[in-house]
Design a protein around this motif. Structure first.
Motif, PDB file in Angstrom:
ATOM      1  N   PRO A 207       0.800  -1.232   0.000  1.00 11.81           N
ATOM      2  CA  PRO A 207       0.000   0.000   0.000  1.00 11.81           C
ATOM      3  C   PRO A 207       0.831   1.279   0.000  1.00 11.81           C
ATOM      4  CG  PRO A 207      -0.883  -1.583   1.570  1.00 11.81           C
ATOM      5  CD  PRO A 207       0.443  -2.114   1.129  1.00 11.81           C
ATOM      6  N   CYS A 208       2.114   1.173   0.376  1.00 16.43           N
ATOM      7  CA  CYS A 208       2.989   2.351   0.393  1.00 16.43           C
ATOM      8  C   CYS A 208       3.772   2.507  -0.906  1.00 16.43           C
ATOM      9  CB  CYS A 208       3.977   2.256   1.561  1.00 16.43           C
ATOM     10  SG  CYS A 208       3.207   2.146   3.185  1.00 16.43           S
ATOM     11  N   ALA A 209       3.506   1.633  -1.908  1.00 18.82           N
ATOM     12  CA  ALA A 209       4.321   1.604  -3.127  1.00 18.82           C
ATOM     13  C   ALA A 209       4.352   2.954  -3.826  1.00 18.82           C
ATOM     14  CB  ALA A 209       3.801   0.527  -4.071  1.00 18.82           C
ATOM     15  N   LYS A 210       3.239   3.690  -3.788  1.00 18.86           N
ATOM     16  CA  LYS A 210       3.184   4.981  -4.482  1.00 18.86           C
ATOM     17  C   LYS A 210       4.105   6.006  -3.834  1.00 18.86           C
ATOM     18  CE  LYS A 210      -0.898   6.514  -1.883  1.00 18.86           C
ATOM     19  NZ  LYS A 210      -0.892   5.367  -0.980  1.00 18.86           N
ATOM     20  N   ASP A 211       4.559   5.747  -2.603  1.00 20.75           N
ATOM     21  CA  ASP A 211       5.436   6.677  -1.889  1.00 20.75           C
ATOM     22  C   ASP A 211       6.887   6.207  -1.886  1.00 20.75           C
ATOM     23  OD1 ASP A 211       3.312   8.458  -0.970  1.00 20.75           O
ATOM     24  OD2 ASP A 211       2.706   6.782   0.303  1.00 20.75           O
ATOM     25  N   ILE A 212       7.215   5.196  -2.722  1.00 22.70           N
ATOM     26  CA  ILE A 212       8.545   4.582  -2.693  1.00 22.70           C
ATOM     27  C   ILE A 212       9.346   4.967  -3.935  1.00 22.70           C
ATOM     28  CG2 ILE A 212       9.775   2.367  -2.752  1.00 22.70           C
ATOM     29  CD1 ILE A 212       7.458   1.189  -1.141  1.00 22.70           C
ATOM     30  N   LYS A 213      10.603   5.349  -3.724  1.00 28.45           N
ATOM     31  CA  LYS A 213      11.492   5.631  -4.846  1.00 28.45           C
ATOM     32  C   LYS A 213      11.811   4.342  -5.600  1.00 28.45           C
ATOM     33  CE  LYS A 213      14.708   7.398  -2.260  1.00 28.45           C
ATOM     34  NZ  LYS A 213      15.950   8.056  -1.789  1.00 28.45           N
ATOM     35  N   ASN A 214      11.811   4.416  -6.907  1.00 29.52           N
ATOM     36  CA  ASN A 214      12.159   3.271  -7.748  1.00 29.52           C
ATOM     37  C   ASN A 214      11.408   2.016  -7.280  1.00 29.52           C
ATOM     38  OD1 ASN A 214      13.343   1.640  -9.656  1.00 29.52           O
ATOM     39  ND2 ASN A 214      15.386   1.642  -8.733  1.00 29.52           N
ATOM     40  N   ALA A 215      10.080   2.129  -7.244  1.00 31.65           N
ATOM     41  CA  ALA A 215       9.250   1.036  -6.707  1.00 31.65           C
ATOM     42  C   ALA A 215       9.460  -0.269  -7.446  1.00 31.65           C
ATOM     43  CB  ALA A 215       7.774   1.439  -6.758  1.00 31.65           C
ATOM     44  N   ARG A 216       9.741  -0.205  -8.741  1.00 33.67           N
ATOM     45  CA  ARG A 216       9.952  -1.440  -9.529  1.00 33.67           C
ATOM     46  C   ARG A 216      11.021  -2.321  -8.898  1.00 33.67           C
ATOM     47  NH1 ARG A 216      12.703  -1.673 -15.572  1.00 33.67           N
ATOM     48  NH2 ARG A 216      12.878  -3.941 -15.663  1.00 33.67           N
ATOM     49  N   ARG A 217      12.104  -1.689  -8.438  1.00 26.00           N
ATOM     50  CA  ARG A 217      13.192  -2.456  -7.827  1.00 26.00           C
ATOM     51  C   ARG A 217      13.017  -2.598  -6.323  1.00 26.00           C
ATOM     52  NH1 ARG A 217      18.724  -1.216  -5.433  1.00 26.00           N
ATOM     53  NH2 ARG A 217      17.690   0.731  -4.913  1.00 26.00           N
ATOM     54  N   ASN A 218      12.672  -1.501  -5.648  1.00 21.73           N
ATOM     55  CA  ASN A 218      12.709  -1.481  -4.197  1.00 21.73           C
ATOM     56  C   ASN A 218      11.570  -2.256  -3.530  1.00 21.73           C
ATOM     57  OD1 ASN A 218      15.042  -0.001  -4.178  1.00 21.73           O
ATOM     58  ND2 ASN A 218      14.035   1.974  -3.920  1.00 21.73           N
ATOM     59  N   VAL A 219      10.401  -2.356  -4.187  1.00 23.64           N
ATOM     60  CA  VAL A 219       9.294  -3.089  -3.571  1.00 23.64           C
ATOM     61  C   VAL A 219       9.608  -4.580  -3.439  1.00 23.64           C
ATOM     62  CG1 VAL A 219       6.895  -3.823  -3.862  1.00 23.64           C
ATOM     63  CG2 VAL A 219       7.496  -1.419  -4.121  1.00 23.64           C
ATOM     64  N   PRO A 220       9.908  -5.295  -4.540  1.00 20.27           N
ATOM     65  CA  PRO A 220      10.220  -6.724  -4.362  1.00 20.27           C
ATOM     66  C   PRO A 220      11.519  -6.952  -3.606  1.00 20.27           C
ATOM     67  CG  PRO A 220      10.570  -6.054  -6.650  1.00 20.27           C
ATOM     68  CD  PRO A 220       9.893  -4.914  -5.969  1.00 20.27           C
ATOM     69  N   LEU A 221      12.553  -6.128  -3.903  1.00 18.56           N
ATOM     70  CA  LEU A 221      13.838  -6.320  -3.237  1.00 18.56           C
ATOM     71  C   LEU A 221      13.727  -6.083  -1.737  1.00 18.56           C
ATOM     72  CD1 LEU A 221      16.865  -6.857  -3.475  1.00 18.56           C
ATOM     73  CD2 LEU A 221      17.199  -4.413  -3.936  1.00 18.56           C
ATOM     74  N   GLY A 222      13.009  -5.031  -1.352  1.00 18.39           N
ATOM     75  CA  GLY A 222      12.855  -4.734   0.071  1.00 18.39           C
ATOM     76  C   GLY A 222      12.133  -5.832   0.823  1.00 18.39           C
ATOM     77  N   MET A 223      11.080  -6.398   0.216  1.00 17.18           N
ATOM     78  CA  MET A 223      10.337  -7.473   0.874  1.00 17.18           C
ATOM     79  C   MET A 223      11.184  -8.741   0.999  1.00 17.18           C
ATOM     80  SD  MET A 223       6.365  -7.127  -0.395  1.00 17.18           S
ATOM     81  CE  MET A 223       6.685  -7.104  -2.156  1.00 17.18           C
ATOM     82  N   ILE A 224      11.931  -9.069  -0.048  1.00 15.22           N
ATOM     83  CA  ILE A 224      12.775 -10.275  -0.005  1.00 15.22           C
ATOM     84  C   ILE A 224      13.900 -10.113   1.009  1.00 15.22           C
ATOM     85  CG2 ILE A 224      14.444 -11.625  -1.339  1.00 15.22           C
ATOM     86  CD1 ILE A 224      12.587 -11.280  -3.753  1.00 15.22           C
ATOM     87  N   ILE A 225      14.541  -8.935   1.021  1.00 16.04           N
ATOM     88  CA  ILE A 225      15.590  -8.678   2.021  1.00 16.04           C
ATOM     89  C   ILE A 225      15.010  -8.786   3.427  1.00 16.04           C
ATOM     90  CG2 ILE A 225      17.103  -6.907   2.987  1.00 16.04           C
ATOM     91  CD1 ILE A 225      17.612  -5.913   0.154  1.00 16.04           C
ATOM     92  N   GLY A 226      13.804  -8.236   3.614  1.00 18.77           N
ATOM     93  CA  GLY A 226      13.160  -8.313   4.926  1.00 18.77           C
ATOM     94  C   GLY A 226      12.958  -9.746   5.380  1.00 18.77           C
ATOM     95  N   LEU A 227      12.501 -10.617   4.475  1.00 19.50           N
ATOM     96  CA  LEU A 227      12.289 -12.026   4.826  1.00 19.50           C
ATOM     97  C   LEU A 227      13.608 -12.726   5.166  1.00 19.50           C
ATOM     98  CD1 LEU A 227       9.610 -13.071   2.166  1.00 19.50           C
ATOM     99  CD2 LEU A 227       9.246 -12.696   4.607  1.00 19.50           C
ATOM    100  N   ILE A 228      14.652 -12.421   4.396  1.00 21.80           N
ATOM    101  CA  ILE A 228      15.963 -13.037   4.668  1.00 21.80           C
ATOM    102  C   ILE A 228      16.498 -12.582   6.017  1.00 21.80           C
ATOM    103  CG2 ILE A 228      18.368 -13.117   3.916  1.00 21.80           C
ATOM    104  CD1 ILE A 228      17.344 -12.912   1.027  1.00 21.80           C
TER     105      ILE A 228
END
Length: 467
Positions: A207-228
């Motif tokens: 839901p915060c994707a519209k407020d994220i820089k470079n969402a294409r990269r940072n949304v999936p990468l941020g979630m995967i890093i968080g899980l790791i």
């Protein structure tokens, strides 16, 4: 007005925020106490399974960027209003409000046991709820600041406490016990259902994707890093548990984190773990209030919830959703006050609701790929349909094996089935009388995207289409 943007660090902290909670520490203690350090393998399987969900949600976000309702709008376009209402109200709203309220209740219990202050047990939860609500009402910048500080302090504390135990550097007595109780896969694999809760919630960054820089990269990468990050941290904690906490006591404890802290460092350790629990509640409530209010806002724009949830204050915050979510959490904390023995059951019930939503996310990806193969997507789940299919099969398996106790498993199925039945009746009535739409007919993608405009609802209401 300058657009607010969040970086990769904020994405990771939001992803970690809801996932790491007191209930996760309870599940971690239960799993490790039941089979020993081999629970780490169950955690890795659950983490990988959740990564399939992350990739599916990232693809959906790439197909429909900047929508505020997240999974609600994805499912509306993929499967229609009926599955959307059931999954979102049951799988997200009810589940999160209940679990977050119980989190607050357990936090209150831990603080009352640790601090000798003239404050009623429930008072700690209510104070925390008010503070988090006010912070969220001040807008996304305040949210990001609170979330970054809390998430990194929380992860840092748990890693340090885990490392102290892992290297036997605590002041307490080292426990001599076997590292594991089983190596049989038929005993380890069912524990994946317990481990699954440890990684649920990373998608709250969507839901915060519209407020994220470079969402294409940072949304999936941020979630995967968080899980790791979470998987590594929890693994370190399990190794620390082995050296300082008897497995049987760990499995039976309603507050295994406090037990471990006290065994590790005495009262200072218990106090430190209480601080960790406080950070966990702040992090959980912060992510829940921010995420659910955005989801309610998006669903209101689709006329799937009352329109007052779409209203925003001068900071652009959907304040009705923030207040409603906070009050509901406080109410559930009051109802569950003193009922910490029910936490395991409630965690598993909440897991089923959430898992159903994850299954629908995977189905959305498959359906929309078939229906709109050439639609622009800045991100695609790798491997074609492989990861969504694995996600569906694995998640359904988790639901079918949600508990190793057949009686408890049946109770969970009956309770969740009854709630979904009630939601089905409510959904049919709302869709027919308020939305005036076919119950199961998917809504065209462009129409769902158009629902982001405030004028969409106003025009349809003026024409008498929506009540």
């Amino acid at each position: 007005m300058e657009e607010k943007k969040l970086g990769l660090g904020s994405v990771v902290s939001i992803s970690v925020g809801l996932v790491i909670a007191t209930s996760c520490l309870v599940s971690l203690g239960e799993g490790a106490g039941s089979i020993g350090i081999v629970f780490i393998f169950a955690m890795i399987i659950a983490c990988l399974l959740n990564m399939t969900t992350v990739t599916s949600l990232s693809e959906l976000n790439a197909l429909m960027p900047d929508v505020t309702g997240g999974l609600a709008q994805y499912t509306l376009a993929g499967l229609g209003p009926f599955p959307t209402l059931i999954s979102m109200v049951g799988g997200y709203l009810i589940c999160n409000l209940l679990s977050c309220g119980v989190e607050a209740s357990i936090f209150s219990y831990a603080m009352a046991q640790t601090l000798s202050l003239p404050i009623p047990s429930l008072g700690y939860a209510l104070i925390m709820t008010v503070v988090v609500m006010v912070a969220n009402l001040l807008g996304v910048d305040m949210f990001a600041k609170v979330q970054n500080v809390v998430a990194y302090l929380l992860v840092g504390s748990l890693v340090v406490l885990g490392l102290i135990g892992m290297f036997k550097a605590g002041t307490g007595t080292v426990v001599e016990q076997p590292m594991y109780m089983t190596t049989d896969l038929k005993d380890i694999v069912p524990m994946c259902a317990v481990a699954f809760w440890l990684f649920i919630g990373a998608e709250y960054v969507i839901p915060c994707a519209k407020d994220i820089k470079n969402a294409r990269r940072n949304v999936p990468l941020g979630m995967i890093i968080g899980l790791i990050v979470i998987c590594i941290m929890q693994s370190i904690m399990v190794l620390g548990f082995h050296n300082y906490t008897p497995w049987a006591e760990l499995a039976d404890s309603a507050a295994p984190h406090l037990l471990y802290g006290e065994n590790l460092l005495g009262y200072p350790g218990k106090l430190w773990m209480s601080l960790v629990a406080a950070l966990a509640v702040i992090s959980t409530q912060n992510s829940t209030v921010n995420g659910l209010s955005s989801i309610c806002q998006g669903m209101a724009k689709m006329n799937m919830m009352p329109q007052f949830f779409a209203k925003t204050n001068k900071y652009g915050v959907p304040y009705v959703g923030v207040i409603f979510t906070s009050v509901s959490i406080g109410l559930f904390a009051f109802i569950s006050d003193g009922s910490s023995d029910m936490i395991e059951f409630l965690i598993l019930v909440g897991s089923v609701f959430w898992m159903v939503s994850y299954v629908l996310a995977h189905i959305d990806v498959l359906v929309l790929r078939k229906r709109l193969p050439n639609a622009p997507r800045s991100f695609r789940s790798p491997g074609g349909i492989l990861l969504p299919v694995i996600g569906i099969i694995g998640t359904v398996y988790m639901i079918m094996n949600i508990s190793t106790d057949p009686v408890e498993r049946m109770q969970i199925w009956v309770l969740t089935g009854a709630v979904f039945l009630i939601l089905a009746v409510y959904s049919c009535i709302w869709i027919k009388t308020k939305m005036r739409m076919p119950v199961f007919k998917p809504v065209p993608l462009e129409k769902v995207m158009a629902m982001e405009s405030d004028m969409y609802y106003a025009v349809r209401k003026r024409r008498g289409i929506w009540k």
